[in-house]
Scaffold this motif. Sequence first.
Motif, short mmCIF file in Angstrom:
data_model
loop_
_atom_site.label_atom_id
_atom_site.label_comp_id
_atom_site.label_asym_id
_atom_site.label_seq_id
_atom_site.Cartn_x
_atom_site.Cartn_y
_atom_site.Cartn_z
N GLN A 71 0.82 -1.21 0.00
CA GLN A 71 0.00 0.00 0.00
C GLN A 71 0.85 1.27 0.00
O GLN A 71 0.53 2.25 -0.67
CB GLN A 71 -0.92 0.00 1.23
CG GLN A 71 -1.90 1.15 1.26
CD GLN A 71 -2.81 1.10 2.47
OE1 GLN A 71 -2.64 0.25 3.34
NE2 GLN A 71 -3.76 2.01 2.55
N GLY A 72 1.94 1.25 0.75
CA GLY A 72 2.81 2.43 0.81
C GLY A 72 3.45 2.74 -0.54
O GLY A 72 3.50 3.90 -0.96
N MET A 73 3.93 1.72 -1.25
CA MET A 73 4.53 1.92 -2.56
C MET A 73 3.49 2.41 -3.57
O MET A 73 3.77 3.27 -4.40
CB MET A 73 5.17 0.63 -3.06
CG MET A 73 5.80 0.74 -4.43
SD MET A 73 7.18 1.92 -4.48
CE MET A 73 8.44 0.95 -3.65
N GLN A 74 2.28 1.89 -3.49
CA GLN A 74 1.21 2.35 -4.38
C GLN A 74 0.94 3.84 -4.17
O GLN A 74 0.82 4.60 -5.13
CB GLN A 74 -0.06 1.55 -4.12
CG GLN A 74 0.04 0.07 -4.47
CD GLN A 74 -1.23 -0.68 -4.14
OE1 GLN A 74 -2.30 -0.07 -4.00
NE2 GLN A 74 -1.14 -1.98 -4.01
N TYR A 75 0.84 4.23 -2.92
CA TYR A 75 0.57 5.65 -2.62
C TYR A 75 1.71 6.53 -3.11
O TYR A 75 1.48 7.60 -3.69
CB TYR A 75 0.36 5.81 -1.12
CG TYR A 75 0.04 7.23 -0.70
CD1 TYR A 75 -1.26 7.70 -0.76
CD2 TYR A 75 1.03 8.08 -0.24
CE1 TYR A 75 -1.57 9.00 -0.39
CE2 TYR A 75 0.73 9.37 0.14
CZ TYR A 75 -0.57 9.82 0.07
OH TYR A 75 -0.86 11.11 0.44
N THR A 76 2.96 6.10 -2.87
CA THR A 76 4.11 6.89 -3.29
C THR A 76 4.13 7.07 -4.80
O THR A 76 4.30 8.19 -5.31
CB THR A 76 5.41 6.22 -2.83
OG1 THR A 76 5.39 6.11 -1.40
CG2 THR A 76 6.63 7.01 -3.25
N PHE A 77 3.94 5.99 -5.53
CA PHE A 77 3.98 6.06 -7.00
C PHE A 77 2.84 6.91 -7.53
O PHE A 77 3.02 7.72 -8.45
CB PHE A 77 3.90 4.65 -7.57
CG PHE A 77 4.12 4.59 -9.07
CD1 PHE A 77 5.38 4.70 -9.62
CD2 PHE A 77 3.04 4.46 -9.92
CE1 PHE A 77 5.57 4.66 -10.99
CE2 PHE A 77 3.20 4.40 -11.29
CZ PHE A 77 4.48 4.52 -11.82
N SER A 78 1.65 6.79 -6.95
CA SER A 78 0.51 7.58 -7.42
C SER A 78 0.73 9.06 -7.18
O SER A 78 0.42 9.89 -8.04
CB SER A 78 -0.77 7.12 -6.70
OG SER A 78 -1.06 5.76 -6.99
N ARG A 79 1.28 9.43 -6.02
CA ARG A 79 1.51 10.84 -5.73
C ARG A 79 2.57 11.43 -6.65
O ARG A 79 2.43 12.56 -7.14
CB ARG A 79 1.92 11.01 -4.27
CG ARG A 79 0.88 10.59 -3.25
CD ARG A 79 -0.42 11.32 -3.43
NE ARG A 79 -0.32 12.74 -3.17
CZ ARG A 79 -1.33 13.59 -3.26
NH1 ARG A 79 -2.51 13.16 -3.65
NH2 ARG A 79 -1.16 14.87 -2.99
N LEU A 80 3.64 10.68 -6.89
CA LEU A 80 4.69 11.19 -7.76
C LEU A 80 4.17 11.39 -9.19
O LEU A 80 4.46 12.42 -9.84
CB LEU A 80 5.88 10.23 -7.77
CG LEU A 80 6.73 10.20 -6.50
CD1 LEU A 80 7.81 9.14 -6.62
CD2 LEU A 80 7.35 11.56 -6.23
N LEU A 81 3.40 10.44 -9.68
CA LEU A 81 2.83 10.58 -11.02
C LEU A 81 1.88 11.77 -11.08
O LEU A 81 1.87 12.52 -12.08
CB LEU A 81 2.09 9.29 -11.40
CG LEU A 81 1.46 9.27 -12.80
CD1 LEU A 81 2.54 9.43 -13.87
CD2 LEU A 81 0.68 7.97 -13.02
N HIS A 82 1.10 11.98 -10.03
CA HIS A 82 0.18 13.12 -9.99
C HIS A 82 0.95 14.44 -10.04
O HIS A 82 0.59 15.35 -10.81
CB HIS A 82 -0.66 13.04 -8.72
CG HIS A 82 -1.60 14.20 -8.53
ND1 HIS A 82 -2.75 14.36 -9.27
CD2 HIS A 82 -1.53 15.26 -7.69
CE1 HIS A 82 -3.36 15.47 -8.89
NE2 HIS A 82 -2.64 16.05 -7.93
N TYR A 83 2.02 14.54 -9.24
CA TYR A 83 2.80 15.78 -9.23
C TYR A 83 3.46 16.03 -10.59
O TYR A 83 3.51 17.17 -11.07
CB TYR A 83 3.87 15.72 -8.15
CG TYR A 83 3.32 15.73 -6.75
CD1 TYR A 83 2.20 16.48 -6.41
CD2 TYR A 83 3.92 14.97 -5.74
CE1 TYR A 83 1.70 16.49 -5.13
CE2 TYR A 83 3.42 14.98 -4.44
CZ TYR A 83 2.30 15.73 -4.14
OH TYR A 83 1.80 15.74 -2.87
N ILE A 84 3.95 14.99 -11.23
CA ILE A 84 4.61 15.14 -12.54
C ILE A 84 3.61 15.64 -13.58
O ILE A 84 3.90 16.56 -14.37
CB ILE A 84 5.25 13.81 -12.97
CG1 ILE A 84 6.45 13.48 -12.06
CG2 ILE A 84 5.71 13.89 -14.43
CD1 ILE A 84 7.05 12.12 -12.31
#
Length: 389
Positions: free
Chosen positions: A133-146
């Motif tokens: 779950q933590g990796m999913q959240y991290t990847f989703s947030r980074l993609l959103h910011y990009i």
Amino acid sequence: MEGIREWYEVWQNYRYHNEVNFLIFIPLFFLLRSWLIKKLNASFNTKLENNDLAPFIQSLINWGTFYAIITYAVIYFKDTFWLGETWFTIGNTPVTTLTFIIPVIIISLSVKFSNFISRFLLHRVYSRYEMDQGMQYTFSRLLHYIIIIVSVLVALPVIGFDLSVLTVFAGVAGIGIGFGMQNIASNFISGLILLFERPIKVGDRIKIGEIHCDVQHINIRSTVVRTRNNEHIIIPNSQFIENQIINWSYGDPIVRQQILIGVAYGSNVRLLEKLLLQAAREHRDVLDDPPPRVDFLDFGESALNFRLLYWIGDPVLRTRIKSALNYRINELLQEHGLEIPFPQRDLHLRSVDTALLKNMQWEMELSNEQTPRKQTILEDKPEVAEKPA
């Protein structure tokens, strides 16, 4: 044909023909949307057993209809005075109402695109590669910011903003960070470290200071946690980098707990050991491997001190499990007559002043007399007390 052409020319010369055309075509968009959704539901209900893509396509149709109307309106009214009139110029770029609408459309489309990807597409990638779950959240947030940053960089030139100014802005921002934005910069960098290094993740049970809480959101500047009292606390990210954090969910979730207990001198210590192990083994949430054990710690001033050690698989339940074990241990000790002592003190008087003993005896005699006379004598007590022994 000549008649139609004449009617068309008359219609084109009508002052508000654009507005009327717009009001006519808007219902057509909604009719087309309703038809597409109806066909979509019929197709997924009859042909596909796993229709998890249906909400995605339906949402895409809804937002596509909305942006199609906005785009149609912009194109249709681009030559009108209220949409195409120049308000001012930036360099050689005229700034109109349309100039502000287009960047808003671009940024809002990028936000919706990011949400679509995170909600409907990325979960397939996560499930395939078994990301936590933590990796999913991290990847989703980074993609959103990009996606947001790219959309802003695309939208700014539309209003005449020169991107080369960003180099000057970066220099000014560097000076500001050096003097007045140290905390903001520290929290921003700490947020990046949390997202990449992942010492804590969304859903972790942690202890920061004296606060036991669950991680809810990790933002770029701060982290939102929820206590066991359902209180939401916003903590700057730098606190998680600079301070020691107990993460109950980091790595292996299995943790060891202990219960301290003391029994009176002369108690059957082997029976106590048996009862403590019995209480631990009876609880379904206490693990059998590693097995629970009892340690004889020391000979205390008032009790023989023991410690029950046991392992649990979910640190969130540690308080609840300890409470249940305490109840059961207390019941077992009462059933088998084992006493939990409390501190006691014995006071021994080796020598007392003779005058003090006579005064105490005199006061005891007064207490045996009647109440009125006792009150009179007590009033004269200082004079009587001064008599030689």
